[in-house]
Design a protein around this motif. Structure first.
Motif, PDB file in Angstrom:
ATOM      1  N   GLN A 127      13.217 -10.247  -5.139  1.00 48.95           N
ATOM      2  CA  GLN A 127      12.075 -10.132  -6.048  1.00 48.95           C
ATOM      3  C   GLN A 127      10.812 -10.690  -5.395  1.00 48.95           C
ATOM      4  N   THR A 128      10.934 -11.863  -4.756  1.00 49.73           N
ATOM      5  CA  THR A 128       9.790 -12.476  -4.072  1.00 49.73           C
ATOM      6  C   THR A 128       9.319 -11.601  -2.920  1.00 49.73           C
ATOM      7  N   LEU A 129      10.269 -11.043  -2.188  1.00 48.13           N
ATOM      8  CA  LEU A 129       9.927 -10.168  -1.071  1.00 48.13           C
ATOM      9  C   LEU A 129       9.219  -8.911  -1.557  1.00 48.13           C
ATOM     10  N   ASN A 130       9.685  -8.361  -2.666  1.00 47.58           N
ATOM     11  CA  ASN A 130       9.073  -7.150  -3.207  1.00 47.58           C
ATOM     12  C   ASN A 130       7.624  -7.399  -3.606  1.00 47.58           C
ATOM     13  N   GLU A 131       7.362  -8.575  -4.185  1.00 49.46           N
ATOM     14  CA  GLU A 131       5.995  -8.914  -4.573  1.00 49.46           C
ATOM     15  C   GLU A 131       5.106  -9.059  -3.336  1.00 49.46           C
ATOM     16  N   ALA A 132       5.626  -9.691  -2.300  1.00 47.59           N
ATOM     17  CA  ALA A 132       4.853  -9.857  -1.068  1.00 47.59           C
ATOM     18  C   ALA A 132       4.615  -8.510  -0.390  1.00 47.59           C
ATOM     19  N   GLN A 133       5.602  -7.613  -0.462  1.00 43.79           N
ATOM     20  CA  GLN A 133       5.465  -6.294   0.154  1.00 43.79           C
ATOM     21  C   GLN A 133       4.350  -5.498  -0.525  1.00 43.79           C
ATOM     22  N   ARG A 134       4.265  -5.587  -1.846  1.00 41.72           N
ATOM     23  CA  ARG A 134       3.195  -4.892  -2.566  1.00 41.72           C
ATOM     24  C   ARG A 134       1.831  -5.436  -2.147  1.00 41.72           C
ATOM     25  N   HIS A 135       1.749  -6.751  -1.952  1.00 46.88           N
ATOM     26  CA  HIS A 135       0.500  -7.359  -1.521  1.00 46.88           C
ATOM     27  C   HIS A 135       0.120  -6.897  -0.117  1.00 46.88           C
ATOM     28  N   LEU A 136       1.106  -6.796   0.767  1.00 50.43           N
ATOM     29  CA  LEU A 136       0.849  -6.303   2.114  1.00 50.43           C
ATOM     30  C   LEU A 136       0.406  -4.844   2.080  1.00 50.43           C
ATOM     31  N   ASP A 137       1.087  -4.034   1.310  1.00 50.10           N
ATOM     32  CA  ASP A 137       0.755  -2.605   1.236  1.00 50.10           C
ATOM     33  C   ASP A 137      -0.657  -2.386   0.714  1.00 50.10           C
ATOM     34  N   ALA A 138      -1.107  -3.271  -0.170  1.00 51.37           N
ATOM     35  CA  ALA A 138      -2.448  -3.125  -0.740  1.00 51.37           C
ATOM     36  C   ALA A 138      -3.524  -3.243   0.338  1.00 51.37           C
ATOM     37  N   GLY A 139      -3.221  -3.915   1.406  1.00 46.95           N
ATOM     38  CA  GLY A 139      -4.184  -4.052   2.484  1.00 46.95           C
ATOM     39  C   GLY A 139      -4.437  -2.758   3.238  1.00 46.95           C
ATOM     40  N   PHE A 140      -3.544  -1.785   3.094  1.00 41.95           N
ATOM     41  CA  PHE A 140      -3.696  -0.488   3.762  1.00 41.95           C
ATOM     42  C   PHE A 140      -3.860   0.649   2.753  1.00 41.95           C
ATOM     43  N   ALA A 141      -4.165   0.289   1.498  1.00 43.34           N
ATOM     44  CA  ALA A 141      -4.209   1.300   0.431  1.00 43.34           C
ATOM     45  C   ALA A 141      -5.358   2.284   0.603  1.00 43.34           C
ATOM     46  N   HIS A 142      -6.351   1.925   1.408  1.00 40.78           N
ATOM     47  CA  HIS A 142      -7.500   2.825   1.576  1.00 40.78           C
ATOM     48  C   HIS A 142      -7.180   4.004   2.503  1.00 40.78           C
ATOM     49  N   LEU A 143      -6.066   3.954   3.184  1.00 45.10           N
ATOM     50  CA  LEU A 143      -5.703   5.032   4.106  1.00 45.10           C
ATOM     51  C   LEU A 143      -5.156   6.232   3.342  1.00 45.10           C
ATOM     52  N   PRO A 144      -5.298   7.441   3.899  1.00 43.35           N
ATOM     53  CA  PRO A 144      -4.699   8.614   3.252  1.00 43.35           C
ATOM     54  C   PRO A 144      -3.189   8.446   3.134  1.00 43.35           C
ATOM     55  N   ALA A 145      -2.643   8.953   2.048  1.00 44.64           N
ATOM     56  CA  ALA A 145      -1.195   8.855   1.837  1.00 44.64           C
ATOM     57  C   ALA A 145      -0.454   9.631   2.919  1.00 44.64           C
ATOM     58  N   HIS A 146       0.700   9.143   3.285  1.00 48.58           N
ATOM     59  CA  HIS A 146       1.524   9.844   4.278  1.00 48.58           C
ATOM     60  C   HIS A 146       2.983   9.718   3.860  1.00 48.58           C
ATOM     61  N   PRO A 147       3.805  10.682   4.218  1.00 56.83           N
ATOM     62  CA  PRO A 147       5.209  10.651   3.788  1.00 56.83           C
ATOM     63  C   PRO A 147       5.988   9.553   4.500  1.00 56.83           C
ATOM     64  N   VAL A 148       6.830   8.883   3.725  1.00 58.77           N
ATOM     65  CA  VAL A 148       7.714   7.850   4.271  1.00 58.77           C
ATOM     66  C   VAL A 148       9.148   8.266   3.983  1.00 58.77           C
ATOM     67  N   PRO A 149      10.018   8.235   4.982  1.00 65.95           N
ATOM     68  CA  PRO A 149      11.424   8.631   4.740  1.00 65.95           C
ATOM     69  C   PRO A 149      12.042   7.799   3.631  1.00 65.95           C
ATOM     70  N   ALA A 150      12.686   8.482   2.714  1.00 61.32           N
ATOM     71  CA  ALA A 150      13.330   7.801   1.592  1.00 61.32           C
ATOM     72  C   ALA A 150      14.822   7.635   1.858  1.00 61.32           C
ATOM     73  N   LEU A 151      15.411   6.626   1.234  1.00 60.66           N
ATOM     74  CA  LEU A 151      16.855   6.433   1.335  1.00 60.66           C
ATOM     75  C   LEU A 151      17.520   7.179   0.182  1.00 60.66           C
ATOM     76  N   ASP A 152      18.252   8.232   0.514  1.00 64.55           N
ATOM     77  CA  ASP A 152      18.893   9.047  -0.511  1.00 64.55           C
ATOM     78  C   ASP A 152      20.329   8.574  -0.755  1.00 64.55           C
ATOM     79  N   GLU A 153      21.090   9.416  -1.460  1.00 63.75           N
ATOM     80  CA  GLU A 153      22.472   9.065  -1.797  1.00 63.75           C
ATOM     81  C   GLU A 153      23.324   8.885  -0.556  1.00 63.75           C
ATOM     82  N   ALA A 154      23.062   9.715   0.446  1.00 60.19           N
ATOM     83  CA  ALA A 154      23.825   9.591   1.699  1.00 60.19           C
ATOM     84  C   ALA A 154      23.556   8.246   2.360  1.00 60.19           C
TER      85      ALA A 154
END
Length: 460
Positions: free
Chosen positions: A7-34
């Protein structure tokens, strides 16, 4: 505990991601069922391990990283910085400089040159490489209890290597060392502050006295024991060795041992910053974004995980290197646990112990028997029996001269090459002190079981 970590890591990750939020969106590989299925397989495979993080694992030097180190490392991996050059890791390089400075300050080295490495082996390689450059044609000398990496590295570097005998406490024999130094063939002496086998501490303070007479470099291998410079409960002679560190020429410490870090995180430090001249090289493609010092310019190792620096820096902020602080208290707890276990072993009829108590947090002993060979057989049996009861120890083949000559009826007292299999425990988790009763109950029960079985199977 794990849920709170994520939970703490997830909150920190959102804060880190916000620092690059001005960039155009780009696809990130998702973890699927496999991917989920594969991760379940990974988890199943990883269960085929000893419980390294549990206090009942009291064998090898395996100390779980602090949760903040795990979280900071994972957070940094979303950037995956490379601390070879500022182009690949600006923030993490700055954090590495600060983290290394904190280590140097712990050893009273206000002026220093150093960086993190993938571990103690590569850090020691850099120290001996520099030694070879500064003392060309001279040999490297280290105790017979020093880590085998020194002889191996010397061979790789084309340097002569000389082994110095150890005394009955596993420390470098000063008389033997002085005889070697008198030949004028030794350029660098490796002084081990905490051998990996038994935790013995070479008398650095006395070796410094020899340095004034014979003019050689001193490299301190404190990969395992270095952090104990903060401990307030060391013996007088052990304290004297650690207090002499400020006068050494180079030093290696492994934050991934007592420093609560994930593997691999080592550190090389030189007291003289001008050693950097030995690293001089040109790179037409990595050092172009800044005129500031790049860590790759003072390192033989090129690509290095910036996440290691981030994790170490974060841990140092939470647990600073202060005498009497929480971090130091954890080290003191391990040393106290080792001393207490040693006293229990001394009083037990089942075991032989060395004549001197542990200098740091490693304890070794061997079962009572008529011969070293019989002790060795019993050691293996007790090791196996303890594991059946979830107590995980280690085994080590050690010289019989570490024990008093009266321990075995049939033993060549002067046979310095004689060895015996010993049980060994590294009590490096702060929790080991609280769990010592559980550890002792299982060890004593294993000894009783093995002795009983052996007695019942002896011919009438």
């Amino acid at each position: 505990m794990e849920n709170k970590l994520f939970q703490t890591l997830n909150e920190a990750q959102r804060h880190l991601d916000a620092g690059f939020a001005h960039l155009p969106a780009h696809p990130v590989p998702a973890l699927d069922e496999a991917a989920s299925t594969i991760l379940q397989q990974v988890a199943t495979r990883l269960r085929d391990n000893y419980p390294y993080a549990h206090p009942l694992y009291a064998g090898q030097m395996l100390k779980p990283p602090h949760p903040i180190a795990r979280a900071a490392y994972a957070l940094a991996m979303s950037v995956n910085p490379n601390n070879h050059a500022l182009d690949g890791g600006r923030a993490s390089s700055a954090m590495e400089v600060e983290a290394v400075a904190a280590l140097a300050k712990m050893f009273d080295w206000p002026q220093h040159l150093g960086h993190l490495s993938s571990g103690g082996t590569f850090a020691n390689l850099e120290a001996l490489w520099a030694a070879g450059q500064l003392r060309p044609g001279k040999a490297i000398a280290a105790s017979d209890q020093a880590h085998y990496t020194h002889s191996r590295i010397s061979s790789v570097l084309g340097l002569s290597f000389v082994t110095v005998p150890s005394d009955t406490d596993g420390r470098m024999d000063l008389t033997a060392l002085e005889h070697l130094l008198a030949t004028q063939a030794i350029g660098t002496v490796v002084v081990t502050l905490g051998t990996t086998a038994i935790g013995s501490v070479d008398p650095l303070d006395q070796i410094l006295t020899l340095q004034k007479k014979h003019n050689f470099r001193i490299h301190v291998d404190a990969a395992y024991g270095g952090y104990f410079t903060l401990a307030g409960n060391l013996s007088r002679e052990t304290r004297a060795a650690f207090d002499a560190i400020p006068h050494a020429d180079s030093l290696v410490i492994d934050p991934h041992k007592h420093g609560l870090q994930p593997y691999g995180c080592g550190c090389i430090l030189f007291r003289d910053p001008t050693i950097g001249r030995l690293y001089k090289h040109d790179s037409p493609y990595t050092y172009f974004s800044s005129k500031d010092l790049h860590l790759g310019e003072i390192s033989l190792e090129c690509s290095r995980a910036g996440a290691s620096a981030v994790a170490l820096w974060a841990t140092q902020q939470l647990l600073p290197y202060t005498h009497g602080g929480a971090f130091a208290q954890g080290l003191e707890s391990g040393h106290t646990a080792a001393l207490n276990l040693y006293e229990l072993l001394v009083k037990s009829p089942h075991f032989f112990t060395p004549s001197t108590p542990p200098q740091l947090d490693i304890v070794f002993w061997t079962p009572s028997a008529a011969t070293p060979e019989a002790s060795s057989v019993f050691a293996q049996a007790i090791f196996d029996e303890s594991a059946q009861n979830d107590l995980h120890l280690a085994l080590a083949q050690l010289p019989t001269h570490f024990f008093s000559p009266d321990k075995w009826k049939d033993r060549e007292i002067n046979d310095e090459k004689s060895t015996v299999t010993c049980l060994r425990s590294v009590l490096m988790k702060p929790e080991h002190l609280l769990w010592l009763d559980h550890i002792w109950q299982r060890l004593d029960a294993a000894a009783v079981q093995v002795t009983t079985v052996n007695t019942s199977t002896e011919p009438a």
